[in-house]
Design a protein around this motif. Sequence first.
Motif, PDB file in Angstrom:
ATOM      1  N   LEU A 195     -29.602 -11.502  37.768  1.00 59.88           N
ATOM      2  CA  LEU A 195     -28.957 -11.080  39.005  1.00 59.88           C
ATOM      3  C   LEU A 195     -28.570 -12.279  39.860  1.00 59.88           C
ATOM      4  O   LEU A 195     -27.518 -12.282  40.515  1.00 59.88           O
ATOM      5  CB  LEU A 195     -29.868 -10.128  39.777  1.00 59.88           C
ATOM      6  N   HIS A 196     -29.392 -13.309  39.849  1.00 61.68           N
ATOM      7  CA  HIS A 196     -29.054 -14.545  40.561  1.00 61.68           C
ATOM      8  C   HIS A 196     -27.763 -15.137  39.989  1.00 61.68           C
ATOM      9  O   HIS A 196     -26.881 -15.581  40.732  1.00 61.68           O
ATOM     10  CB  HIS A 196     -30.202 -15.547  40.416  1.00 61.68           C
ATOM     11  N   ILE A 197     -27.645 -15.121  38.691  1.00 59.00           N
ATOM     12  CA  ILE A 197     -26.458 -15.652  38.027  1.00 59.00           C
ATOM     13  C   ILE A 197     -25.240 -14.783  38.312  1.00 59.00           C
ATOM     14  O   ILE A 197     -24.133 -15.286  38.547  1.00 59.00           O
ATOM     15  CB  ILE A 197     -26.718 -15.783  36.514  1.00 59.00           C
ATOM     16  N   ASN A 206     -19.135 -19.509  40.410  1.00 55.64           N
ATOM     17  CA  ASN A 206     -19.788 -20.448  39.486  1.00 55.64           C
ATOM     18  C   ASN A 206     -19.288 -20.156  38.078  1.00 55.64           C
ATOM     19  O   ASN A 206     -19.511 -19.074  37.538  1.00 55.64           O
ATOM     20  CB  ASN A 206     -21.304 -20.283  39.564  1.00 55.64           C
ATOM     21  N   THR A 207     -18.615 -21.101  37.484  1.00 54.21           N
ATOM     22  CA  THR A 207     -17.982 -20.880  36.179  1.00 54.21           C
ATOM     23  C   THR A 207     -18.761 -21.562  35.049  1.00 54.21           C
ATOM     24  O   THR A 207     -18.173 -21.994  34.056  1.00 54.21           O
ATOM     25  CB  THR A 207     -16.533 -21.389  36.181  1.00 54.21           C
ATOM     26  N   ASN A 266     -36.074 -25.121  25.951  1.00 53.87           N
ATOM     27  CA  ASN A 266     -35.885 -26.029  27.076  1.00 53.87           C
ATOM     28  C   ASN A 266     -35.080 -25.316  28.166  1.00 53.87           C
ATOM     29  O   ASN A 266     -34.015 -24.764  27.899  1.00 53.87           O
ATOM     30  CB  ASN A 266     -35.155 -27.293  26.604  1.00 53.87           C
ATOM     31  N   ASN A 267     -35.585 -25.330  29.401  1.00 52.29           N
ATOM     32  CA  ASN A 267     -34.987 -24.581  30.517  1.00 52.29           C
ATOM     33  C   ASN A 267     -34.167 -25.430  31.483  1.00 52.29           C
ATOM     34  O   ASN A 267     -33.743 -24.950  32.531  1.00 52.29           O
ATOM     35  CB  ASN A 267     -36.090 -23.874  31.313  1.00 52.29           C
ATOM     36  N   GLU A 268     -33.932 -26.690  31.150  1.00 50.72           N
ATOM     37  CA  GLU A 268     -33.312 -27.601  32.118  1.00 50.72           C
ATOM     38  C   GLU A 268     -31.869 -27.223  32.447  1.00 50.72           C
ATOM     39  O   GLU A 268     -31.422 -27.333  33.592  1.00 50.72           O
ATOM     40  CB  GLU A 268     -33.374 -29.038  31.600  1.00 50.72           C
ATOM     41  N   LYS A 269     -31.113 -26.766  31.456  1.00 52.79           N
ATOM     42  CA  LYS A 269     -29.691 -26.491  31.678  1.00 52.79           C
ATOM     43  C   LYS A 269     -29.492 -25.383  32.705  1.00 52.79           C
ATOM     44  O   LYS A 269     -28.644 -25.494  33.602  1.00 52.79           O
ATOM     45  CB  LYS A 269     -29.016 -26.120  30.353  1.00 52.79           C
ATOM     46  N   GLN A 273     -27.589 -25.795  36.364  1.00 47.80           N
ATOM     47  CA  GLN A 273     -26.353 -25.067  36.654  1.00 47.80           C
ATOM     48  C   GLN A 273     -26.530 -23.998  37.731  1.00 47.80           C
ATOM     49  O   GLN A 273     -25.669 -23.813  38.587  1.00 47.80           O
ATOM     50  CB  GLN A 273     -25.820 -24.418  35.376  1.00 47.80           C
ATOM     51  N   PHE A 274     -27.670 -23.278  37.687  1.00 48.11           N
ATOM     52  CA  PHE A 274     -27.840 -22.122  38.571  1.00 48.11           C
ATOM     53  C   PHE A 274     -29.067 -22.207  39.485  1.00 48.11           C
ATOM     54  O   PHE A 274     -29.284 -21.304  40.286  1.00 48.11           O
ATOM     55  CB  PHE A 274     -27.936 -20.840  37.733  1.00 48.11           C
TER      56      PHE A 274
END
Length: 293
Positions: A195-197, A206-207, A266-269, A273-274
Amino acid sequence: MKLLITGSFGQVGRCLVERLNNMAGVEFLALDREELDITDESAVFNVVTSFSPEVIINAAAYTAVDRAEDEVELSYAINRDGPANLAKAADKVGAAMLHISTDYVFAGNKDGEYLESDETRPQGVYGASKLAGEIAVAEACPRHMILRTAWVFSEHGGNFVKSMLRLAENRDTLGIVADQFGGPTYAGDIATALLHIAVAIIKENNTGFGVYHYSGMPHVSWYDFANTIFTEAKAQDVLVKTITVNPIATSDYPTPAKRPANSKLNNEKIFTQFGVSPSDWQLALKNLKDYTS
């Protein structure tokens, strides 16, 4: 904000509906498989074109990992063809498509955490069908976001936490696999992240479309996870007895489908981004009474 949710009776789907019911300024349509068979292309197009959502969140999936080895056609129908239908319809109405995938798209033999760019090499029908779904969504809808997650649990449906609490009712000792590692992920956190995204896509333009990983931290083995569950259950008076948990090897518990030894994502991306942080699975175990009702 206008959202269409599929798979609304699943773990993530139910958490999405709970959160959407408390969000202002949102119109949503949440459908389970009885209300919308995503493998029916015409039905999907009819619903999507008539409702015309800004974002489709697909929480529908075939998740019976072992049974998938025998139900190959059904697995692909739900995990590949259904998402493809939704993605095509999303593209037709100009909606973004958010689709949930899995750690099973990887072989599970990497040292360290899996990145989104790592080679995919599923070891069974479930993982292969989910990977096929990722590809189908990407090809059909440029405005897509695929969220790979792992070890999902919640107060709803069937999952590892509920299984452990159920087994503890009649058992004093359990053998739990200790050589498979991953990040337990609370379905409520997945719903919040999605939902945040969705808000970021619609309101902030946000693309950052593409593939993302989202799971819990810290990484543990199933054996460690089980021990934490029972420690919390005892502390919260959900269990009155002590459960002895013995570590066993994957080879001691054979299953029809091969499980990844390494499901560390890995959760960094997704954070970059978000601004979405990993699931706090330990916090999600602080209300275990809700898992027994």
